[in-house]
Design a protein around this motif. Structure first.
Motif, PDB file in Angstrom:
ATOM      1  N   VAL A   1      -4.290 -45.458  51.337  1.00 10.56           N
ATOM      2  CA  VAL A   1      -3.425 -45.984  50.255  1.00 10.56           C
ATOM      3  C   VAL A   1      -2.412 -44.807  49.945  1.00 10.56           C
ATOM      4  CG1 VAL A   1      -3.295 -46.749  47.819  1.00 10.56           C
ATOM      5  CG2 VAL A   1      -5.311 -47.130  49.163  1.00 10.56           C
TER       6      VAL A   1
ATOM      7  N   HIS B   1      -4.818 -49.852  36.803  1.00 11.28           N
ATOM      8  CA  HIS B   1      -5.039 -51.114  36.421  1.00 11.28           C
ATOM      9  C   HIS B   1      -4.492 -51.631  35.037  1.00 11.28           C
ATOM     10  CE1 HIS B   1      -6.998 -54.994  35.464  1.00 11.28           C
ATOM     11  NE2 HIS B   1      -7.421 -55.127  36.821  1.00 11.28           N
ATOM     12  N   PRO B   2      -3.463 -52.941  35.110  1.00 14.50           N
ATOM     13  CA  PRO B   2      -2.809 -53.125  34.117  1.00 14.50           C
ATOM     14  C   PRO B   2      -3.882 -53.226  32.784  1.00 14.50           C
ATOM     15  CG  PRO B   2      -2.829 -54.972  35.412  1.00 14.50           C
ATOM     16  CD  PRO B   2      -3.225 -53.654  36.301  1.00 14.50           C
TER      17      PRO B   2
ATOM     18  N   VAL C   1     -10.201 -45.976  42.187  1.00 11.31           N
ATOM     19  CA  VAL C   1     -10.635 -45.882  43.718  1.00 11.31           C
ATOM     20  C   VAL C   1     -10.351 -47.359  43.990  1.00 11.31           C
ATOM     21  CG1 VAL C   1     -11.964 -45.255  45.428  1.00 11.31           C
ATOM     22  CG2 VAL C   1     -12.034 -44.097  43.532  1.00 11.31           C
ATOM     23  N   ALA C   2      -9.309 -47.534  44.905  1.00 12.29           N
ATOM     24  CA  ALA C   2      -9.097 -48.914  45.277  1.00 12.29           C
ATOM     25  C   ALA C   2      -8.906 -49.040  46.815  1.00 12.29           C
ATOM     26  CB  ALA C   2      -8.193 -49.667  44.287  1.00 12.29           C
TER      27      ALA C   2
ATOM     28  N   GLN D   1      -8.801 -50.329  57.467  1.00 11.29           N
ATOM     29  CA  GLN D   1      -7.690 -50.319  56.292  1.00 11.29           C
ATOM     30  C   GLN D   1      -6.748 -49.064  56.419  1.00 11.29           C
ATOM     31  OE1 GLN D   1      -8.652 -51.714  52.746  1.00 11.29           O
ATOM     32  NE2 GLN D   1      -8.794 -53.665  53.593  1.00 11.29           N
TER      33      GLN D   1
ATOM     34  N   PHE E   1     -19.856 -45.874  26.434  1.00 13.21           N
ATOM     35  CA  PHE E   1     -20.203 -45.358  27.833  1.00 13.21           C
ATOM     36  C   PHE E   1     -19.245 -46.023  28.855  1.00 13.21           C
ATOM     37  CE2 PHE E   1     -24.172 -44.293  30.447  1.00 13.21           C
ATOM     38  CZ  PHE E   1     -23.467 -43.750  31.348  1.00 13.21           C
ATOM     39  N   LEU E   2     -19.029 -47.214  28.728  1.00 15.44           N
ATOM     40  CA  LEU E   2     -17.991 -47.991  29.875  1.00 15.44           C
ATOM     41  C   LEU E   2     -16.787 -47.344  29.434  1.00 15.44           C
ATOM     42  CD1 LEU E   2     -19.075 -51.606  29.791  1.00 15.44           C
ATOM     43  CD2 LEU E   2     -19.411 -50.063  31.762  1.00 15.44           C
TER      44      LEU E   2
ATOM     45  N   GLU F   1      -6.932 -54.329  47.112  1.00 15.50           N
ATOM     46  CA  GLU F   1      -7.231 -54.332  45.740  1.00 15.50           C
ATOM     47  C   GLU F   1      -5.972 -53.729  44.922  1.00 15.50           C
ATOM     48  OE1 GLU F   1     -12.089 -53.831  45.540  1.00 15.50           O
ATOM     49  OE2 GLU F   1     -10.842 -52.156  45.889  1.00 15.50           O
TER      50      GLU F   1
ATOM     51  N   ILE G   1     -23.783 -48.832  34.845  1.00 17.06           N
ATOM     52  CA  ILE G   1     -24.143 -48.535  33.308  1.00 17.06           C
ATOM     53  C   ILE G   1     -24.712 -49.589  32.778  1.00 17.06           C
ATOM     54  CG2 ILE G   1     -22.828 -48.176  31.108  1.00 17.06           C
ATOM     55  CD1 ILE G   1     -20.492 -46.449  32.993  1.00 17.06           C
ATOM     56  N   VAL G   2     -24.226 -50.894  32.967  1.00 14.57           N
ATOM     57  CA  VAL G   2     -25.027 -52.101  32.367  1.00 14.57           C
ATOM     58  C   VAL G   2     -26.459 -52.095  32.802  1.00 14.57           C
ATOM     59  CG1 VAL G   2     -25.082 -54.512  32.488  1.00 14.57           C
ATOM     60  CG2 VAL G   2     -22.820 -53.199  32.364  1.00 14.57           C
TER      61      VAL G   2
ATOM     62  N   VAL H   1      -6.692 -51.041  49.794  1.00 16.16           N
ATOM     63  CA  VAL H   1      -5.408 -51.242  49.878  1.00 16.16           C
ATOM     64  C   VAL H   1      -4.733 -52.817  49.106  1.00 16.16           C
ATOM     65  CG1 VAL H   1      -3.325 -51.786  51.594  1.00 16.16           C
ATOM     66  CG2 VAL H   1      -4.940 -50.154  52.025  1.00 16.16           C
TER      67      VAL H   1
ATOM     68  N   MET I   1     -19.398 -49.351  39.325  1.00 16.74           N
ATOM     69  CA  MET I   1     -19.682 -48.028  38.008  1.00 16.74           C
ATOM     70  C   MET I   1     -20.186 -48.985  37.014  1.00 16.74           C
ATOM     71  SD  MET I   1     -17.501 -45.428  36.557  1.00 16.74           S
ATOM     72  CE  MET I   1     -17.095 -46.561  35.329  1.00 16.74           C
ATOM     73  N   PHE I   2     -19.404 -50.046  36.673  1.00 18.79           N
ATOM     74  CA  PHE I   2     -19.771 -50.648  35.313  1.00 18.79           C
ATOM     75  C   PHE I   2     -21.185 -51.404  35.421  1.00 18.79           C
ATOM     76  CE2 PHE I   2     -15.514 -51.779  33.206  1.00 18.79           C
ATOM     77  CZ  PHE I   2     -14.986 -50.451  33.409  1.00 18.79           C
TER      78      PHE I   2
ATOM     79  N   ILE J   1     -11.417 -60.760  35.038  1.00 12.35           N
ATOM     80  CA  ILE J   1     -10.102 -59.831  34.651  1.00 12.35           C
ATOM     81  C   ILE J   1      -9.297 -60.186  35.661  1.00 12.35           C
ATOM     82  CG2 ILE J   1      -9.391 -57.641  34.110  1.00 12.35           C
ATOM     83  CD1 ILE J   1     -12.070 -56.782  33.061  1.00 12.35           C
ATOM     84  N   GLU J   2      -7.772 -60.252  35.153  1.00 14.26           N
ATOM     85  CA  GLU J   2      -6.844 -60.491  36.278  1.00 14.26           C
ATOM     86  C   GLU J   2      -5.949 -59.336  35.871  1.00 14.26           C
ATOM     87  OE1 GLU J   2      -5.843 -62.274  38.747  1.00 14.26           O
ATOM     88  OE2 GLU J   2      -7.605 -63.547  38.664  1.00 14.26           O
ATOM     89  N   PRO J   3      -5.469 -58.800  37.093  1.00 14.14           N
ATOM     90  CA  PRO J   3      -5.745 -58.729  38.401  1.00 14.14           C
ATOM     91  C   PRO J   3      -7.185 -58.092  38.537  1.00 14.14           C
ATOM     92  CG  PRO J   3      -4.151 -56.971  37.833  1.00 14.14           C
ATOM     93  CD  PRO J   3      -4.312 -57.592  36.856  1.00 14.14           C
ATOM     94  N   PRO J   4      -7.919 -58.685  39.590  1.00 13.35           N
ATOM     95  CA  PRO J   4      -9.257 -58.115  39.931  1.00 13.35           C
ATOM     96  C   PRO J   4      -9.509 -56.556  39.845  1.00 13.35           C
ATOM     97  CG  PRO J   4      -8.527 -59.346  41.814  1.00 13.35           C
ATOM     98  CD  PRO J   4      -7.362 -59.393  40.658  1.00 13.35           C
ATOM     99  N   LEU J   5     -10.760 -56.233  39.172  1.00 17.09           N
ATOM    100  CA  LEU J   5     -10.893 -54.901  39.230  1.00 17.09           C
ATOM    101  C   LEU J   5     -11.380 -54.300  40.599  1.00 17.09           C
ATOM    102  CD1 LEU J   5     -13.047 -54.696  36.127  1.00 17.09           C
ATOM    103  CD2 LEU J   5     -10.859 -54.220  36.362  1.00 17.09           C
ATOM    104  N   PRO J   6     -11.024 -53.391  40.847  1.00 16.63           N
ATOM    105  CA  PRO J   6     -11.588 -52.669  42.236  1.00 16.63           C
ATOM    106  C   PRO J   6     -13.079 -52.532  42.481  1.00 16.63           C
ATOM    107  CG  PRO J   6      -9.927 -51.253  41.422  1.00 16.63           C
ATOM    108  CD  PRO J   6     -10.305 -52.288  40.098  1.00 16.63           C
ATOM    109  N   ALA J   7     -13.612 -52.949  43.524  1.00 20.35           N
ATOM    110  CA  ALA J   7     -14.956 -52.956  43.837  1.00 20.35           C
ATOM    111  C   ALA J   7     -15.773 -51.614  43.139  1.00 20.35           C
ATOM    112  CB  ALA J   7     -15.432 -53.151  45.090  1.00 20.35           C
ATOM    113  N   SER J   8     -14.869 -50.405  43.394  1.00 18.59           N
ATOM    114  CA  SER J   8     -15.547 -49.294  42.809  1.00 18.59           C
ATOM    115  C   SER J   8     -16.200 -49.342  41.572  1.00 18.59           C
ATOM    116  CB  SER J   8     -14.641 -48.009  43.269  1.00 18.59           C
ATOM    117  OG  SER J   8     -13.669 -48.182  42.385  1.00 18.59           O
ATOM    118  N   ILE J   9     -15.066 -50.010  40.503  1.00 17.86           N
ATOM    119  CA  ILE J   9     -15.076 -50.044  39.136  1.00 17.86           C
ATOM    120  C   ILE J   9     -16.298 -50.782  38.647  1.00 17.86           C
ATOM    121  CG2 ILE J   9     -13.882 -50.621  37.111  1.00 17.86           C
ATOM    122  CD1 ILE J   9     -13.292 -47.829  38.094  1.00 17.86           C
TER     123      ILE J   9
ATOM    124  N   ALA K   1      -3.046 -55.950  44.630  1.00 19.46           N
ATOM    125  CA  ALA K   1      -3.360 -56.877  43.806  1.00 19.46           C
ATOM    126  C   ALA K   1      -3.126 -56.155  42.167  1.00 19.46           C
ATOM    127  CB  ALA K   1      -4.690 -57.432  43.664  1.00 19.46           C
ATOM    128  N   MET K   2      -3.165 -54.989  42.228  1.00 18.35           N
ATOM    129  CA  MET K   2      -3.071 -54.482  40.864  1.00 18.35           C
ATOM    130  C   MET K   2      -1.647 -53.895  40.624  1.00 18.35           C
ATOM    131  SD  MET K   2      -6.383 -52.010  39.930  1.00 18.35           S
ATOM    132  CE  MET K   2      -6.117 -50.764  41.411  1.00 18.35           C
TER     133      MET K   2
END
Lengths: 272, 584, 270
Positions: free
Chosen positions: C120, B377-378, B363-364, C117, B353-354, B368, C57-58, B366, C53-54, C42-50, B371-372
Motif C-alpha cells: 500500500v 476508515h470514515p 492495517v489494511a 498484493q 477498551f474497543l 480494503e 477484545i470481545v 490494498v 482485534m475487536f 459497517i460501510e465501508p467494510p472494516l479491515p480484517a486486522s481491525i 474500499a475505505m
C-alpha cells in the motif's frame, strides 16, 4: 510445587499472548538517517529529487507536516503548494528567503492558525547540513513552483562546523569525528600546503609534492608522513616536519581513513 | 522465632551485605576509573557476544528497574498499612505490613546486584556514553552512594527491628526508608531523563549547570509517574504473593489470610493505577514542550503502534481488576443485590477498551484500503484520535470506581434517613459527569486542535470530582450502616487468584513496554540531540522484536520473584502460622 | 453503517432475550452477532486486522462475563460437559470434532490462496498544481488562465454549442476508452488500470476543480504529476502531444456540459 509450575505456565502463556499482540502490529525497523549524496554540479531539479529523500528521511519533516492534505484540523502547516505560497507569505521576502528562514529560524514567522515550536533544522537532533537544507528548499519549491536553488545559491545562513558534527562525541573521544575528508580536503585541512607545493615543482619550506606518485610508492609515502625523519629529502633539514606535525596535533587528529585518503591523493600526483 | 528461621535470616543479611558491598565497590570504581581522562585508544563501543550490547543492557536495565520499583513501592504501602494498624490498633494490619516487608530484603539485594551489573555493563559496553554521563553527573554519584548506604541501614533496621522498637520509632524508620528510597530514585531519574531531554549543557555538550541538567524537562514528570507506577506495580506483585500463598494454603485460616492480603495488594495496585494516566499525560505534555519532534516520534510516528499495544495492556488491566472485584463480591453476603449491574459495567469496559485500542491509521490490504478510500476508515477514524481515547480512559476509570463502590457496599445497608436522596444524588453525579465527559469528547471533533488539547483537563477534573464527591457522600451514607452479612475471607475461587497473577504479569509487561519506549524514543541518539549512537545497534527494532525481549525480561523477573517468594516463605514459616491465629 | 445488517443483529439479540438460552448459548450467540455486526454491519467494510482485534477484545470480555459469576460458570461448564458426554449429543459432537479442524484448514487454505498484493502506498489524488506550465513552447499561468470559450456560454450559445460538439468529438476519439461512455471511469480499458481512471460524474472530481486545473491534467497527464501523486501510478497520457490548445478547452467544456457539473470558481483558490 505443582501450584508453582501452574503459575509459571500461566505467566508464560500471558507473556506469549502479549508477544503475539506485539507481532500483530506493523513491523518496521527505523534506521538512523543517512546523509544524502549531493554533488555540486546537480541541477535544481536533481537537487529537488534529493531534497525529497531528505524530507521523508533524515529531515523527518513528514513526521509533522503533510503534503497535499485538505483536512480541516491540521496541527501543522500543509506543505502542498508551498512553492507558490512561499513567495507571498511575508512581505518583501522571495520564496527562497522565506523557506531558508523557515528552516534556520522556524519560529520567527508563524503561519496563522498554528503554534510555533518547530525545531531548528540545522541543529541537532535533526541537524541537516547547509547543502541538505538547500536540497530541501529546492524540493519545497517544486511543490507548486519551479525549483531554482542549487548548491551554489547563497541562503544567507551558515552552520558552524561544530554544530553539525556531534559535539559531545568530539569532546568525549577527543578525536576528529567530522565527516571523513577526501585527499585534497585532508591536504588543505591540516595545512600541508603551508610548506609543500602540490601543483607546481616550486620548492617551499618543504619539497614540492607535485610528482610524489612518480618517485615514491604508497608505503614510502606513508612512512614519509608518519615518520618524516626516517628518510629526509636531500637538501632539507631533518626534524622540521615531525616537530611541526606533532605541535599542530596532526597525529592525534588524523584518522586512518583520512591518512589513507591523503596517501592516495599524493600517490596520484605524478607530476608534469 | 525458630533457629532455622534465624539462620535463614542471617543468610539473607549476609547475601544482602555482600551484594551491597559489591555495588559500592563498583560505584566507587566508576568514579575512580570513570574514564574522564580521554584516552584515544579507548573504544567507543564493545560488543556483547551472541545477544548484542543493546539487548543485554536492555534486559538488565529493565530487570533492575522492576526490582527497584518493587523495593521502593513496598515500603510505601507497608508503612501506610503499619500506620493504619497503629492507629486502629488492629494487629492484623501490622502483621500484613510485616509480611510485605519480608519480601524486601532479598529483593533489595537483587536490585543492588542488578544495578551494579548495569553500571558495569554500561562502562564495559558503552564506554563513550558512560564517560560522557560521568562527566556531566560526576557529583551526583556521591550522594547516590551515600543514600544507598542509608537505604540499607533503614531497610534492615525497619525489617529486623519489627516489634523490637516502640511503634513510633519504627514508623519513623519507615518514613526515613521511604524518603531515602525516593531520593535515590530521583537521582537515578535525573541521569536517565537527561538522556531524553538534555538540559543545562552548552551547544558543544559541555556542562553549564548541573541543576538544570538534573531538573530537565521530564525529570519531575518521570519522578511522579514512577512513584505512582511503582506503587501500582508493587501492589500487584504483593497481591500475586498473596495469590501464590492462597493457592498453596493448607487450611481455611491461611486461605482467609492470604485472600485478604491479595485483596489489599490489588486494592493498592488499582488505586495507584487510576491516577496513572493523568501522570502519563503530564509526562507526554512535557516531552512535547521539550521538542515537538520528540513528541511526535513518540505518539504519532514510529512508536504510535506501541501505544496500541499499551491500550491492550491497560484495557486488560482494567478488565482484570474489575473482574477480581466482581468475583470477590461472591464472598460478601448481600452483594448479590448488585450482581445484575455487572454486565453493564462489563459492557462499558468492553466498549471503552474497543475505542482505546482502535488505531488511527489501520492495517489494511490494498482492496480494503481502496474500499475505505485511504488508510483512515470514515466511521472508525473518529475513534482513532485523542478525543475518543481520553473519553474512553475517563469512562474506564469511572467504571472501575463504580465497581469498587458496589463491592464496598456489598454487605452494607444504609440506615440514615436520607439514604434514598443520597443515592439519587450519587447517581445524578455519575450521570452528569458521564454525559459531560462524553459531550466534551464529541465536542472535541468540532474545534481546533489547540482547543481540543485543553478539553482533556475539564474531563479529568470532572471525573476526579465525581470520585471524590461520591466517596464523601458514601462515607456519610454508610455511617452506622446495617451489616447484612459477613465477608467470608478465603471463600474465593482459584480463577480470581489467577486474575491477580494476570494483573501482576500485565503490570510488569506494561512497565517493560513503557521502559522500552522511554529509552527507544531517542532513536539513534544516546543523549537526544547531543550524542549520537554510532554503534551497529543504532537502529530502532521492530515492535515484534521488542515485545519478545519484554516477554523474556518479564519471565526472568518472575523467575527471580518466585525465588524471593520461596525465600520469604522459608524465613516466615513459623510467623505465618502465628499470624493466622489472629487472622479474621 | 449497513442498517439492514445492524438491524438484523439487534433484532436477533432482542429475540435472544425472549428465548432465554443458557449462558453458553447466549455467549456464543452474542459473539457471532458482534462478529456479523463488525464484519458486515459497517460501510465501508472494516479491515480484517481491525475485526480480528475487536473480536479478540470481545472474546476476552465474554470470557470475563461467563466466569465473573460462579453460578453462570458452573452452568456453562455443565453445558459443555453434557455436550461431551451425553449419548444424544454424539452425532453433533462428532460433527463439531470434524468441522473444527476443517474450518481451520479452510481458513489456512483461504489465507494461502490469496493472490500476491502490491504494498500500500499513500497517493495524493488531486495534488496542488504548479504555478506555471510550459505548453507547446509558451508559458501558461495556471493561476490566471481561463477557459477562453467559457465567456461565450451566455453571450453566444450557438458558437458555444459548436465547441461542445467539438469537445464531444475529441472525447469520443481519445478519452472514452478509459473514462467511459458515461464518464464514470469505466471505459473498456479501465479494468486494466490501478488506480482506475477518474470518474467525472463523481461530485469530488471535476466539480471541485477549476478548468485551469483540468487543462494542466489533460496537457501534462501522468508524467506531469508531482512526486506525491506517484506519476508512475497513472496511465493518463500527456495530451499536449496530440491535441491543440483549443481542443483541450473544448473537451473541458464538454466534460462539464455532459456531467452537468459547474467548474469551481477562481476566487475559491486556496
Amino acid at each position: 510445587m505443582k501450584t508453582g509450575l501452574k503459575i509459571f505456565a500461566f505467566a508464560i502463556l500471558v507473556s506469549l499472548f502479549y508477544s503475539y499482540v506485539g507481532q500483530t502490529v506493523p513491523q518496521k525497523i527505523t534506521y538512523p538517517p543517512e546523509s544524502a549524496e549531493l554533488g555540486a554540479d546537480m541541477s535544481a531539479t536533481e537537487l529537488a529529487a534529493a531534497g525529497e529523500e531528505i524530507v521523508g528521511g533524515k529531515g523527518t519533516c513528514l513526521g509533522c507536516h503533510t503534503i497535499g492534505s485538505h483536512s480541516e484540523s491540521l496541527r501543522f502547516p500543509d506543505l502542498g503548494g508551498i512553492g507558490a505560497a512561499a513567495a507571498t507569505r511575508v512581505e518583501g521576502q522571495d520564496d527562497v528567503t522565506y523557506l531558508a528562514e523557515s528552516l534556520y529560524e522556524p519560529n520567527k514567522f508563524i503561519v496563522e492558525g498554528f503554534l510555533g515550536g518547530m525545531p531548528v533544522i540545522n541543529k541537532p537532533p535533526i541537524g541537516l547540513s547547509d547543502d541538505e537544507i538547500k536540497a530541501v528548499i529546492a524540493y519545497l519549491q517544486s511543490l507548486g513552483g519551479t525549483p531554482t536553488v542549487t548548491l551554489a545559491t547563497d541562503l544567507g545562513y551558515t552552520t558552524a562546523e561544530q554544530a553539525t558534527a556531534s559535539p559531545a562525541q568530539a569532546a568525549a573521544s577527543g578525536a576528529s569525528t567530522g565527516p571523513a575528508l577526501d585527499g585534497p580536503g585532508v591536504f588543505a585541512a591540516y595545512g600541508c600546503a603551508a610548506c609543500h607545493n602540490i601543483l607546481t615543482a616550486d620548492r617551499g619550506v618543504g619539497p614540492s609534492l607535485h610528482d610524489t606518485g612518480s618517485r615514491m610508492t604508497k608505503p614510502e609515502i606513508y612512512e614519509a608522513i608518519v615518520d618524516p625523519d626516517a628518510i629526509v629529502a636531500e637538501g632539507y633539514p631533518a626534524g622540521v616536519m615531525g616537530a611541526t606535525l606533532s605541535a599542530s596535533g596532526f597525529y592525534q587528529k588524523v584518522s586512518t581513513e583520512e591518512l589513507k585518503a591523503l596517501v592516495d591523493y599524493l600517490a596520484d600526483q605524478k607530476g608534469g | 522465632m525458630t533457629s532455622g528461621a534465624r539462620t535463614t535470616e542471617r543468610r539473607l543479611l549476609i547475601l544482602g551485605g555482600v551484594s551491597l558491598a559489591a555495588t559500592l565497590v563498583l560505584l566507587v570504581a566508576t568514579e575512580a576509573f570513570g574514564f574522564t581522562p580521554q584516552d584515544a585508544s579507548q573504544p567507543e563501543y564493545r560488543a556483547m557476544p551472541v545477544i548484542g550490547s543493546r539487548v543485554a543492557m536492555w534486559v538488565v536495565a529493565q530487570l533492575h528497574l522492576m526490582f527497584a520499583a518493587f523495593v521502593l513501592a513496598v515500603p510505601m504501602f507497608a508503612l501506610i498499612i503499619e500506620i493504619i494498624g497503629y492507629v486502629t490498633k488492629d494487629k492484623r494490619y501490622d502483621d500484613l505490613a510485616y509480611e510485605f516487608t519480608k519480601l524486601l530484603s532479598v529483593s533489595f539485594s537483587f536490585t543492588a546486584t542488578l544495578g551494579a551489573l548495569l553500571t558495569f555493563m554500561l562502562i564495559v559496553l558503552y564506554p563513550r556514553l558512560a564517560g560522557y554521563m560521568v562527566k556531566i553527573f560526576s557529583w551526583t554519584f556521591f550522594p547516590y552512594v551515600l543514600l544507598f548506604f542509608l537505604e540499607a541501614i533503614f531497610l534492615y533496621s525497619y525489617y529486623y527491628g519489627w516489634g523490637k522498637f516502640s511503634p513510633k520509632v519504627h514508623i519513623a524508620l519507615g518514613v526515613g526508608l521511604n524518603i531515602v528510597g525516593t531520593a535515590i530514585m530521583f537521582i537515578a531519574d535525573a541521569w536517565l531523563t537527561f538522556m531524553n531531554t538534555p538540559n543545562g549543557i552548552s551547544e558543544t555538550g559541555e556542562l553549564v549547570s548541573m541543576w538544570d541538567a538534573v531538573n530537565n524537562f521530564i525529570w519531575m514528570p518521570i519522578n511522579v509517574h514512577r512513584i505512582i507506577a511503582n506503587v501500582a506495580f508493587g501492589g500487584s506483585v504483593a497481591a500475586a504473593y498473596g495469590a501464590y500463598k492462597f493457592l498453596g494454603a493448607k487450611n481455611d485460616r491461611e486461605r482467609a489470610h492470604y485472600d485478604w492480603m491479595g485483596y489489599i495488594g490489588n486494592f493498592i495496585a488499582i488505586s495507584a493505577l487510576l491516577p496513572l494516566p493523568f501522570a502519563g499525560y503530564w509526562l507526554g505534555k512535557e516531552i512535547y514542550a521539550y521538542s515537538q519532534s520528540l513528541g511526535i516520534t513518540l505518539m504519532g510516528g514510529t512508536f504510535s503502534w506501541l501505544f496500541i499495544i499499551q491500550a491492550v495492556l491497560i484495557g486488560n488491566l482494567f478488565l482484570a481488576a474489575n473482574y477480581y472485584l466482581w468475583v470477590s463480591m461472591e464472598r460478601i453476603e448481600g452483594a448479590e443485590r448488585y450482581r445484575k449491574f455487572i454486565k453493564y459495567l462489563l459492557a462499558s469496559i468492553a466498549v471503552c477498551f474497543l475505542v482505546w485500542a482502535t488505531p488511527h491509521s489501520l492495517v489494511a490490504s490494498v482492496e480494503e484500503s481502496r474500499a475505505m478510500g485511504g488508510s483512515h476508515h470514515p466511521v472508525l477514524g473518529v475513534l482513532g484520535v485523542m478525543s475518543a481515547k481520553n473519553t474512553a480512559v475517563n469512562i474506564l476509570i469511572l467504571t472501575t470506581y463504580i465497581s469498587f463502590l458496589l463491592y464496598r457496599r456489598g454487605n452494607k445497608e444504609a440506615t440514615v434517613s436520607w439514604a434514598r436522596t443520597g443515592n439519587i444524588i450519587q447517581f445524578s453525579i455519575f450521570a452528569a459527569v458521564i454525559i459531560f465527559v462524553v459531550f466534551l469528547g464529541v465536542y472535541g471533533y468540532f474545534v481546533e486542535a489547540r482547543v481540543r488539547i485543553g478539553l482533556s483537563v475539564p474531563q479529568v477534573l470532572s471525573v476526579l470530582f465525581a470520585m471524590i464527591a461520591v466517596t464523601i457522600i458514601d462515607i456519610f451514607l454508610f455511617k452506622n450502616a446495617k451489616i447484612r452479612g459477613e465477608i467470608r475471607w478465603g471463600d474465593m475461587p482459584a480463577r480470581a487468584q489467577y486474575a491477580l497473577f494476570f494483573i501482576a504479569i500485565t503490570f510488569a509487561w506494561t512497565m517493560g513496554l513503557m521502559g522500552y519506549v522511554r529509552a527507544g524514543m531517542r532513536q539513534h541518539w544516546h543523549v537526544y540531540g547531543v550524542m549520537a549512537d554510532t554503534s551497529p545497534d543504532a537502529f530502532t527494532p521492530t515492535l515484534g522484536f521488542a515485545s519478545n525481549v519484554i516477554s523474556i525480561t518479564v519471565l526472568i523477573f518472575f523467575t527471580f520473584i518466585a525465588f524471593v517468594f520461596w525465600l520469604a516463605g522459608l524465613s516466615g514459616k513459623k510467623t505465618v502460622s502465628e499470624t493466622v491465629e489472629e487472622a479474621p | 453503517m449497513n442498517l439492514i445488517v445492524v438491524g438484523a443483529v439487534v433484532a436477533a439479540l432482542i429475540a435472544l432475550r425472549f428465548l432465554k438460552p443458557n449462558a453458553l448459548a447466549w455467549t456464543a450467540a452474542t459473539w457471532v452477532a458482534l462478529y456479523v455486526a463488525f464484519r458486515w454491519g459497517i460501510e465501508p467494510p472494516l479491515p480484517a486486522s481491525i475485526v480480528n482485534m475487536f473480536m479478540g477484545i470481545v472474546t476476552i470480555a465474554l470470557l470475563a462475563f461467563v466466569s465473573a459469576d460462579s453460578e453462570r460458570l458452573r452452568s456453562a461448564k455443565s453445558n459443555i460437559v453434557n455436550f461431551l458426554v451425553r449419548k444424544k449429543y454424539t452425532v453433533p459432537l462428532l460433527i463439531v470434532l470434524v468441522a473444527l479442524p476443517l474450518l481451520v484448514a479452510f481458513k489456512i487454505y483461504v489465507d494461502m490462496s490469496r493472490s500476491p498484493q502490491p504494498p500500500v502506498t499513500g497517493r495524493t489524488i488531486h495534488p496542488p498544481p504548479p504555478a506555471t506550465i510550459s505548453f507547446k513552447g509558451k508559458t501558461v499561468d495556471l493561476g490566471a488562465v481561463e477557459n477562453p470559450f467559457r465567456e461565450i456560454e451566455e453571450t453566444d450559445p450557438e458558437v458555444f454549442a459548436a465547441h461542445v460538439e467539438n469537445g464531444k468529438r475529441v472525447y469520443h476519439q481519445n478519452c472514452v476508452f478509459c473514462h467511459g461512455d458515461h464518464m464514470e471511469g469505466d471505459g473498456i480499458f479501465a479494468h486494466g488500470f490501478d488506480p482506475i481512471p477518474a470518474n467525472f460524474q463523481d461530485a469530488t472530481t471535476i466539480a471541485m476543480l477549476q478548468e485551469s486545473y483540468l487543462f494542466w491534467r489533460i496537457a501534462k497527464g501522468a508524467p506531469g504529476l508531482p512526486m506525491e501523486s506517484t506519476p508512475w501510478a497513472s496511465a493518463m497520457p500527456a495530451w499536449e502531444k496530440f491535441l491543440t490548445e483549443d481542443e483541450i478547452w473544448d473537451v473541458i467544456i464538454f466534460l462539464y456540459d455532459y456531467t452537468g457539473h459547474r467548474p469551481r470558481a477562481k476566487e475559491e483558490l486556496h
